[in-house]
Design a protein around this motif. Structure first.
Motif, PDB file in Angstrom:
ATOM      1  N   PRO A  19       0.793  -1.236   0.000  1.00  0.00           N
ATOM      2  CA  PRO A  19       0.000   0.000   0.000  1.00  0.00           C
ATOM      3  C   PRO A  19       0.827   1.288   0.000  1.00  0.00           C
ATOM      4  O   PRO A  19       1.875   1.356   0.621  1.00  0.00           O
ATOM      5  CB  PRO A  19      -0.840  -0.092   1.271  1.00  0.00           C
ATOM      6  CG  PRO A  19      -0.492  -1.353   1.945  1.00  0.00           C
ATOM      7  CD  PRO A  19       0.544  -2.068   1.165  1.00  0.00           C
ATOM      8  N   PHE A  20       0.290   2.279  -0.699  1.00  0.00           N
ATOM      9  CA  PHE A  20       0.852   3.625  -0.713  1.00  0.00           C
ATOM     10  C   PHE A  20      -0.012   4.516   0.163  1.00  0.00           C
ATOM     11  O   PHE A  20      -1.214   4.307   0.283  1.00  0.00           O
ATOM     12  CB  PHE A  20       0.858   4.205  -2.136  1.00  0.00           C
ATOM     13  CG  PHE A  20       1.650   3.401  -3.118  1.00  0.00           C
ATOM     14  CD1 PHE A  20       3.014   3.271  -2.993  1.00  0.00           C
ATOM     15  CD2 PHE A  20       1.030   2.763  -4.176  1.00  0.00           C
ATOM     16  CE1 PHE A  20       3.759   2.528  -3.898  1.00  0.00           C
ATOM     17  CE2 PHE A  20       1.751   2.013  -5.091  1.00  0.00           C
ATOM     18  CZ  PHE A  20       3.110   1.910  -4.955  1.00  0.00           C
ATOM     19  N   GLY A  38     -10.923  -2.156  -0.858  1.00  0.00           N
ATOM     20  CA  GLY A  38     -11.381  -2.864  -2.050  1.00  0.00           C
ATOM     21  C   GLY A  38     -12.228  -2.041  -2.993  1.00  0.00           C
ATOM     22  O   GLY A  38     -12.755  -2.564  -3.974  1.00  0.00           O
ATOM     23  N   ASN A  39     -12.366  -0.755  -2.734  1.00  0.00           N
ATOM     24  CA  ASN A  39     -13.149   0.119  -3.618  1.00  0.00           C
ATOM     25  C   ASN A  39     -12.284   0.640  -4.750  1.00  0.00           C
ATOM     26  O   ASN A  39     -11.161   1.082  -4.520  1.00  0.00           O
ATOM     27  CB  ASN A  39     -13.713   1.306  -2.830  1.00  0.00           C
ATOM     28  CG  ASN A  39     -14.632   0.869  -1.728  1.00  0.00           C
ATOM     29  OD1 ASN A  39     -15.506   0.035  -1.940  1.00  0.00           O
ATOM     30  ND2 ASN A  39     -14.432   1.406  -0.539  1.00  0.00           N
ATOM     31  N   SER A  40     -12.819   0.611  -5.967  1.00  0.00           N
ATOM     32  CA  SER A  40     -12.130   1.194  -7.120  1.00  0.00           C
ATOM     33  C   SER A  40     -12.767   2.537  -7.434  1.00  0.00           C
ATOM     34  O   SER A  40     -13.992   2.654  -7.507  1.00  0.00           O
ATOM     35  CB  SER A  40     -12.229   0.274  -8.335  1.00  0.00           C
ATOM     36  OG  SER A  40     -11.515  -0.912  -8.090  1.00  0.00           O
ATOM     37  N   SER A  55      -4.806   7.106   1.232  1.00  0.00           N
ATOM     38  CA  SER A  55      -4.029   6.085   1.936  1.00  0.00           C
ATOM     39  C   SER A  55      -4.512   4.683   1.618  1.00  0.00           C
ATOM     40  O   SER A  55      -5.654   4.475   1.209  1.00  0.00           O
ATOM     41  CB  SER A  55      -4.046   6.326   3.445  1.00  0.00           C
ATOM     42  OG  SER A  55      -5.340   6.154   3.941  1.00  0.00           O
ATOM     43  N   ALA A  56      -3.620   3.727   1.793  1.00  0.00           N
ATOM     44  CA  ALA A  56      -3.882   2.293   1.619  1.00  0.00           C
ATOM     45  C   ALA A  56      -4.230   1.909   0.186  1.00  0.00           C
ATOM     46  O   ALA A  56      -4.951   0.948  -0.038  1.00  0.00           O
ATOM     47  CB  ALA A  56      -4.957   1.815   2.584  1.00  0.00           C
ATOM     48  N   VAL A  57      -3.712   2.651  -0.798  1.00  0.00           N
ATOM     49  CA  VAL A  57      -3.927   2.287  -2.209  1.00  0.00           C
ATOM     50  C   VAL A  57      -3.099   1.048  -2.512  1.00  0.00           C
ATOM     51  O   VAL A  57      -1.889   1.021  -2.278  1.00  0.00           O
ATOM     52  CB  VAL A  57      -3.522   3.447  -3.141  1.00  0.00           C
ATOM     53  CG1 VAL A  57      -3.470   2.993  -4.577  1.00  0.00           C
ATOM     54  CG2 VAL A  57      -4.492   4.600  -2.985  1.00  0.00           C
ATOM     55  N   THR A  58      -3.752   0.004  -3.027  1.00  0.00           N
ATOM     56  CA  THR A  58      -3.061  -1.250  -3.318  1.00  0.00           C
ATOM     57  C   THR A  58      -2.916  -1.528  -4.808  1.00  0.00           C
ATOM     58  O   THR A  58      -2.164  -2.412  -5.195  1.00  0.00           O
ATOM     59  CB  THR A  58      -3.800  -2.439  -2.688  1.00  0.00           C
ATOM     60  OG1 THR A  58      -5.133  -2.465  -3.176  1.00  0.00           O
ATOM     61  CG2 THR A  58      -3.799  -2.332  -1.165  1.00  0.00           C
TER      62      THR A  58
END
Length: 76
Positions: A19-20, A38-40, A55-58
């Motif tokens: 995650p970024f 899990g949201n796009s 935050s928490a971009v995967t």
């Protein structure tokens, strides 16, 4: 924004990444991401030189992303 790590982002429609906490936008455009929940979502009209504080971009998608020169930032 303070970061203790920065990496070039490789756009991909299926692979996830550690995650970024933010994304630096080199050349503006749209940025499609998947969050840790899990949201796009697609951010449109992001300006060149901006820091997108999500935050928490995967995942940063190749489909739907027109911005270039993206750098993933990881916080302190």
């Amino acid at each position: 924004y303070l970061a203790n790590d920065a990496v070039d982002i490789v756009l991909h429609d299926t692979n996830t990444q550690p995650p970024f906490s933010a994304i630096f936008i080199g050349t503006g455009g749209s940025v499609k991401v998947t969050t840790g929940a899990g949201n796009s979502v697609t951010f449109t009209n992001v300006m060149s030189g901006a820091i997108l504080p999500v935050s928490a971009v995967t995942k940063i998608w190749s489909t739907g992303t027109t911005a270039t020169g993206l750098i993933g930032l990881r916080g302190v």
